[in-house]
Design an enzyme around this catalytic site. Structure first.
Site, PDB file in Angstrom:
ATOM      1  N   GLU A 154       0.849  -1.182   0.000  1.00 44.27           N
ATOM      2  CA  GLU A 154       0.000   0.000   0.000  1.00 44.27           C
ATOM      3  C   GLU A 154       0.892   1.242   0.000  1.00 44.27           C
ATOM      4  O   GLU A 154       1.995   1.229   0.544  1.00 44.27           O
ATOM      5  CB  GLU A 154      -0.852  -0.029   1.265  1.00 44.27           C
ATOM      6  CG  GLU A 154      -1.722   1.191   1.521  1.00 44.27           C
ATOM      7  CD  GLU A 154      -2.354   1.157   2.909  1.00 44.27           C
ATOM      8  OE1 GLU A 154      -3.433   1.737   3.059  1.00 44.27           O
ATOM      9  OE2 GLU A 154      -1.763   0.546   3.827  1.00 44.27           O
TER      10      GLU A 154
ATOM     11  N   LYS B 266      -9.661   1.112  -1.537  1.00 42.57           N
ATOM     12  CA  LYS B 266      -9.722   0.567  -0.183  1.00 42.57           C
ATOM     13  C   LYS B 266     -11.076   0.856   0.461  1.00 42.57           C
ATOM     14  O   LYS B 266     -11.524   2.006   0.521  1.00 42.57           O
ATOM     15  CB  LYS B 266      -8.598   1.176   0.645  1.00 42.57           C
ATOM     16  CG  LYS B 266      -8.459   0.642   2.060  1.00 42.57           C
ATOM     17  CD  LYS B 266      -7.272   1.336   2.721  1.00 42.57           C
ATOM     18  CE  LYS B 266      -7.028   0.847   4.146  1.00 42.57           C
ATOM     19  NZ  LYS B 266      -5.884   1.576   4.760  1.00 42.57           N
TER      20      LYS B 266
ATOM     21  N   CYS C  96      -4.496  -3.459   3.531  1.00 42.74           N
ATOM     22  CA  CYS C  96      -4.130  -3.106   4.904  1.00 42.74           C
ATOM     23  C   CYS C  96      -5.263  -3.348   5.919  1.00 42.74           C
ATOM     24  O   CYS C  96      -5.530  -4.481   6.292  1.00 42.74           O
ATOM     25  CB  CYS C  96      -3.632  -1.665   4.946  1.00 42.74           C
ATOM     26  SG  CYS C  96      -2.588  -1.284   6.385  1.00 42.74           S
TER      27      CYS C  96
END
Length: 268
Positions: A43, A110, A146
């Site tokens: 990321e 995300k 993440c």
């Protein structure tokens, strides 16, 4: 295909997108030389957290993405890498660029934003709302980022959609117990989805961000569908090359059919 060779590229991204693109290109050359078909980067590879992200955000067809797509075409390796794209409300989106050697590019924004441990990602980042898969040599690969690792339903939904491998690029926040949390969550999500999970973090920086931005702890790992760790990195930059025995997925799902055993229920 019985085996998929993958590369986990644990790098330490800085604040210069051009220099970070060069790190990607160099790692791709090394991955290609070792026969990898998929390379996963962290990321925020385009630019690390802790600085204003608006000035570096570019669309998926912008020059930074073009450079990565060209590298995928040149090396013949599929790439998953973290960047930032412009949002719709003045914020940016925390985006994974998936670039195929044929020039195809796909984006995943995300979904779960890191509003925890005193950091508020949603202040500058707009969340996505769509789960995404790609194909690598006929293998379905799910995309997550993440903090998504803390939400098992995303991983089971990707498995339901056919994912046999799930990439999880990260720039994990440091602190007591955080590395253990990262590795434990990656193994748990592999068990939940009975899929391979490729959790690729930023290398641990020499010094923490003074404002507490998550810059990475290292510890990237490849996990099998039974939760076994196939390979793991230390905290420095490292390129892991791992062969994923795809037949293991069917073996585990036959022995431990957690996806098939799920039941709807109510709470009273």
């Amino acid at each position: 295909m019985t085996t998929l060779r993958v590369a986990l590229a644990q790098i330490g991204a800085g604040t210069d997108p051009g220099a970070n693109a060069a790190l990607v290109e160099e790692s791709l050359e090394r991955a290609s030389a070792q026969g990898a078909r998929l390379a996963v980067f962290p990321e925020a590879t385009q630019c690390r957290f802790g600085v204003p992200l608006g000035p570096v955000a570019e669309p998926l067809d912008g020059p930074w993405a073009d450079r990565i797509v060209a590298a995928a075409a040149r090396t013949g390796v599929h790439v998953v890498v973290g960047m930032f794209t412009p949002g719709s409300d003045g914020r940016v989106r925390n985006t994974l660029l998936a670039a195929a050697p044929d020039g195809t590019r796909t984006g995943y924004d995300k979904i779960h934003l890191f509003d925890a441990f005193g950091f508020q990602e949603s202040r500058t980042v707009e969340p996505g709302g769509r789960a995404v898969t790609i194909e690598v040599d006929g293998v379905t690969v799910g995309l997550t980022t993440c903090y998504d690792l803390r939400f098992p339903t995303l991983f089971t939904a990707l498995a339901d959609a056919g994912a046999r491998v799930i990439a999880a690029p990260a720039s994990w926040g440091d602190g007591p117990g955080k590395l253990d949390a990262f590795t434990t969550l990656a193994r748990a999500r592999a068990l939940d989805s009975t899929s391979f999970v490729l959790a690729v973090d930023q290398a641990r920086p020499a010094a923490p961000d003074p404002k507490g931005a998550p810059l990475g702890v290292g510890g990237s790992l490849a996990v099998g569908p039974d939760g076994a760790v196939l390979a793991s990195a230390g905290d420095a930059p490292e390129l892991l090359i791992v062969d994923l025995p795809l037949g293991r997925i069917d073996e585990v799902r036959a022995a431990l059919p957690v996806l098939a055993n799920r039941r709807d229920f109510t709470v009273s």
